[in-house]
Design a protein around this motif. Structure first.
Motif, PDB file in Angstrom:
ATOM      1  N   GLU A   1       8.305  -1.160  -1.738  1.00  0.00           N
ATOM      2  CA  GLU A   1       8.344  -2.003  -2.386  1.00  0.00           C
ATOM      3  C   GLU A   1       7.251  -2.135  -3.793  1.00  0.00           C
ATOM      4  O   GLU A   1       7.009  -3.099  -4.449  1.00  0.00           O
ATOM      5  CB  GLU A   1       8.171  -3.515  -1.625  1.00  0.00           C
ATOM      6  N   SER A   2       6.859  -1.001  -3.792  1.00  0.00           N
ATOM      7  CA  SER A   2       5.857  -0.444  -4.730  1.00  0.00           C
ATOM      8  C   SER A   2       4.467  -1.383  -4.786  1.00  0.00           C
ATOM      9  O   SER A   2       4.019  -1.901  -5.752  1.00  0.00           O
ATOM     10  CB  SER A   2       6.442  -0.721  -6.275  1.00  0.00           C
ATOM     11  N   PHE A   3       4.105  -1.778  -3.709  1.00  0.00           N
ATOM     12  CA  PHE A   3       2.769  -2.696  -3.327  1.00  0.00           C
ATOM     13  C   PHE A   3       2.125  -1.633  -2.456  1.00  0.00           C
ATOM     14  O   PHE A   3       2.484  -0.946  -1.808  1.00  0.00           O
ATOM     15  CB  PHE A   3       3.222  -4.038  -2.671  1.00  0.00           C
ATOM     16  N   PRO A   4       0.826  -2.096  -2.368  1.00  0.00           N
ATOM     17  CA  PRO A   4      -0.274  -1.243  -1.719  1.00  0.00           C
ATOM     18  C   PRO A   4      -0.279  -1.813  -0.206  1.00  0.00           C
ATOM     19  O   PRO A   4       0.250  -2.839   0.120  1.00  0.00           O
ATOM     20  CB  PRO A   4      -1.603  -1.671  -2.455  1.00  0.00           C
ATOM     21  N   TRP A   5      -0.998  -1.089   0.673  1.00  0.00           N
ATOM     22  CA  TRP A   5      -1.146  -1.328   1.811  1.00  0.00           C
ATOM     23  C   TRP A   5      -2.390  -1.996   1.854  1.00  0.00           C
ATOM     24  O   TRP A   5      -3.236  -1.764   0.977  1.00  0.00           O
ATOM     25  CB  TRP A   5      -1.399   0.110   2.801  1.00  0.00           C
ATOM     26  N   THR A   6      -2.781  -2.984   2.745  1.00  0.00           N
ATOM     27  CA  THR A   6      -3.930  -3.848   2.660  1.00  0.00           C
ATOM     28  C   THR A   6      -4.708  -4.014   3.927  1.00  0.00           C
ATOM     29  O   THR A   6      -5.702  -4.361   4.021  1.00  0.00           O
ATOM     30  CB  THR A   6      -3.523  -5.330   2.177  1.00  0.00           C
ATOM     31  N   ARG A   7      -4.311  -3.157   4.893  1.00  0.00           N
ATOM     32  CA  ARG A   7      -4.946  -3.170   6.106  1.00  0.00           C
ATOM     33  C   ARG A   7      -4.361  -2.253   7.096  1.00  0.00           C
ATOM     34  O   ARG A   7      -3.132  -1.777   6.750  1.00  0.00           O
ATOM     35  CB  ARG A   7      -4.821  -4.801   6.892  1.00  0.00           C
TER      36      ARG A   7
END
Length: 198
Positions: free
Chosen positions: A104-110
Motif C-alpha cells: 500500500e506504499s506505507f511504512p512499517w511502524t512496528r
C-alpha cells in the motif's frame, strides 16, 4: 532526501501561487518550510529518509491482542541495514507490521516477535535498539498537495496580520485558525500516526 525535508520546492509553490518574479522568494521558501513542519505536526510523523541506517532506542511491550511482544518504531520502508538488538543479543524472528504496508506504499511502524523466537525483548524502557534506514522512500503526492495548500495559506497570512482575512463589509471575513487548513487536515487524514502500545 534527508530526514524532515521540505516536501515541495520554492518553484513549486510559486507555480501554485502563480508568482512569476523572484521578489518574494525568501518568504516563499519560509512558507514552504513552515508548512512542511506543520504537516509533520498534523500527522505525528515526517516524510523524509535518513541517508544511512542509524540506531534508535525503543521500548517493547506485550500486545495482548496478538499475544506477542511488540515494539513501535519510527516509520521505515526498507529493510536495508535493519537489525534489532537487546542486551541478550539480536532478535531475528519477527514480523514487520502492518503486514500489507509495502503493498500500500506505507511504512512499517512496528515489529512483533514470533512465538518461536529464542528469547523475548525486555520490557524495560529503551532496552531495544533498532538500526534501520528510517523514513519514507518517496514523499506521497497527497503530502505534497497538503504542503502546497498550507504553504499558500502561510504565505498569504502576511496580508492578514491580525489573523482575519477577507472583508466584513463584503461578508467574506474569515478568521485564520491556529491549526492546519481544514482541507489540509482532510488530505492528511490517512497519514496520521497514533503512537502508543496496544
Amino acid at each position: 532526501m534527508p530526514w524532515a525535508p521540505d516536501y515541495v520546492t520554492t518553484p513549486e509553490l510559486k507555480a501554485y501561487l502563480r508568482i512569476s518574479d523572484a521578489v518574494d522568494d525568501v518568504q516563499v521558501a519560509l512558507a514552504v518550510t513552515g508548512a512542511s513542519r506543520a504537516v509533520d505536526r498534523a500527522t505525528n510523523r515526517q516524510f523524509g529518509l535518513v541517508a544511512d541506517p542509524e540506531a534508535r532506542k525503543y521500548t517493547a511491550y506485550w500486545d495482548a491482542g496478538l499475544r506477542r511482544y511488540a515494539v513501535d518504531v519510527d516509520d521505515l520502508m526498507t529493510v536495508v541495514g535493519l537489525t534489532i538488538a537487546t542486551e541478550d543479543g539480536a532478535i531475528t524472528d519477527y514480523d514487520l507490521k502492518p503486514a500489507n504496508a509495502a503493498v500500500e506504499s506505507f511504512p512499517w511502524t512496528r515489529f512483533v516477535v514470533k512465538p518461536e523466537a529464542p528469547f523475548k525483548p525486555p520490557l524495560t524502557e529503551d532496552a531495544v535498539t533498532v538500526t534501520a534506514q528510517y523514513g519514507w522512500t518517496t514523499v506521497p503526492v497527497a503530502v505534497k498537495q497538503a504542503t502546497l495548500l498550507q504553504a499558500a495559506r502561510f504565505f498569504k497570512r502576511r496580508d492578514a496580520p491580525f489573523g482575519v482575512a477577507g472583508s466584513p463589509e463584503a461578508g467574506s471575513e474569515m478568521r485564520l485558525l491556529a491549526k492546519v487548513d481544514p482541507d489540509v487536515a482532510v488530505v492528511l487524514g490517512p497519514y496520521q500516526r497514533w503512537w502508543g502500545a496496544a
